[in-house]
Scaffold this active site. Structure first.
Site, short mmCIF file in Angstrom:
data_model
loop_
_atom_site.label_atom_id
_atom_site.label_comp_id
_atom_site.label_asym_id
_atom_site.label_seq_id
_atom_site.Cartn_x
_atom_site.Cartn_y
_atom_site.Cartn_z
N ALA A 8 0.84 -1.20 0.00
CA ALA A 8 0.00 0.00 0.00
C ALA A 8 0.87 1.24 0.00
O ALA A 8 2.10 1.15 -0.09
CB ALA A 8 -0.91 0.00 1.22
N ASN A 9 0.26 2.41 0.09
CA ASN A 9 1.02 3.65 0.21
C ASN A 9 0.27 4.60 1.16
O ASN A 9 -0.80 4.27 1.65
CB ASN A 9 1.25 4.29 -1.17
CG ASN A 9 -0.06 4.62 -1.86
OD1 ASN A 9 -0.85 5.39 -1.35
ND2 ASN A 9 -0.29 4.00 -3.01
#
Ligand code: C5P
Length: 404
Positions: A214-215
């Site tokens: 993810a970010n």
């Protein structure tokens, strides 16, 4: 400052919580936008801020008592309830929410709230345990069912030392933006009849059944754009990755997890007049394993596969290409240079470029400083809230579509 609330009357009910001090800033923000603000302070609110302070900011005396001979003489609780375009309750304490949900009327604030037939917006603020308590959950569900609009609360540190969780009152600018959405200026619907697709948030790419890539994208900018476009009269489809934000009112939200799901949802949402790609799509996914990867077998190798580029795919379409395709470029250096390249490479009409180096606080924060890159021009906008960026973008889009 755009006078988005010119000639609007707002009744601000201030409850008794530590967030009451933010109500003073909220008054300023509403007035900056042209609204007239009247205040009611509950008895508990007066433990935190004074009627004198709110009176000085609103330019009108604050109302505090149900049985106030002077108050009944000059305005009265029924007129307070009726002579307004919107009632904002900030902070909405657990107790005020309970009173509203139960229909109590034992002080000026609760009586006015019960006597009014106007739209009410509450900005809850309380300790996270109180927020999560089944009683508050019930009251919130009742209030929502009664048509009360809700902004926040946000996650963060509490006034109580060491406490963290959901319960902080939404920031004054967020409340102001919610007010503007509930009270759009008459006639200001420049995107009426237009269909707008917006992507927002991160994507999560599963590694195995329990882990993902993810970010740090919060989705705030994309959600703000969806809200602003809806407030401007557009039919909006928001394709959002996993975020910690409520679905915007008046917008069709499609929730997705992975980049491939996001692309499929966007394709389904077409045709559209405008597509705005604000999502921070994961560039790669892994070749997912069906079983949880176990420790003790050395370091597992992740084999990465490139995700489809949603913006480039839509911008390259022969049929159903939106009239205006807008992308984002999050860069940490040479912001404008890379963004210009990206605009051409992805066949995007416009790119909004921003500097996401950690010191800017843009990723996950509430403000944004962007450059709008069009075919012939680069405009550098001032540091603004994400809501202001969204409104400015929507205004530019409306102007471009009107010309086309
Ligand atoms: O190449 P980069 O990720 O910097 O491009 C950013 C722009 O492209 C954003 O508008 C983003 O929403 C979009 N994008 C996309 N699909 C991807 C990667 C980026 O739509 N897989």
């Amino acid at each position: 400052m755009a006078a988005m609330l010119e000639n609007k009357r707002i009744l601000l009910v201030i409850g008794g919580g530590i967030a009451a001090y933010k109500a003073l800033d909220l008054i300023r923000r509403l007035k900056e936008r042209g609204a007239t603000v009247r205040c009611i302070l509950t008895k508990a609110a007066q433990e935190f801020i004074t009627p004198l302070a709110t009176g000085a900011l609103t330019g009108e005396r604050a109302f505090t008592d149900l049985f106030d001979a002077q108050g009944e003489f000059d305005v009265g609780h029924i007129r307070l309830a009726r002579e307004t375009d919107l009632i904002v309750v900030a902070p909405a304490t657990a107790d005020l929410m309970a009173k509203m949900a139960g229909g109590h009327a034992d002080d000026l604030a609760s009586t006015v709230l019960l006597a009014s037939d106007k739209q009410i917006l509450i900005a809850p603020a309380m300790n996270p345990r109180m927020w999560e308590h089944p009683a508050t959950r019930r009251n919130l569900a009742q209030l929502t069912a009664d048509g009360v609009a809700v902004i926040g609360p946000n996650e963060g540190d509490m006034a109580e030392r060491g406490e963290r969780g959901i319960g902080r009152m939404a920031e004054p600018l967020e409340i102001t933006a919610a007010v503007e959405e509930l009270l759009p200026s008459a006639g200001a619907k420049p995107l009426a009849g237009r269909r707008v697709v917006v992507t927002a948030g991160p994507t999560h790419e599963p590694i195995d059944p329990v882990r993902y890539l993810a970010n740090h994208s919060s989705g705030k900018q994309g959600h703000a754009i969806a809200r602003a476009a809806a407030a401007a009269g557009a039919e909006v489809i928001l394709v959002s990755g996993p975020v910690n934000l409520p679905d915007p009112a008046g917008v069709k939200t499609m929730k997705v997890t992975t980049a491939r799901e996001m692309l499929a949802a966007v394709e389904k949402a077409l045709p559209a007049d405008v597509a705005i790609f604000a999502a921070a799509v994961a560039d790669w996914r892994t070749e997912e394993t069906k079983q949880k990867i176990k420790k003790g077998n050395g370091s597992p190798k992740l084999s990465l596969v490139e995700n489809p580029d949603i913006l480039a795919t839509v911008a390259a379409r022969k049929s159903k290409r939106p009239k205006l395709v807008v992308g984002f470029a999050a860069e940490t250096d040479n912001v404008v240079g890379y963004a210009k390249d990206k605009r051409v490479r992805k066949n995007s009409d416009w790119i909004l470029a921003n500097d996401v180096s950690t010191q800017t606080g843009i990723m996950g924060g509430d403000h944004n400083k962007v450059h709008l890159i069009t075919a012939n021009d680069v405009e550098s906008w001032p540091d603004q809230s994400k809501d202001e960026v969204a409104r400015a973008l929507v205004a530019r889009i409306a102007a471009a579509l009107a010309k086309a």
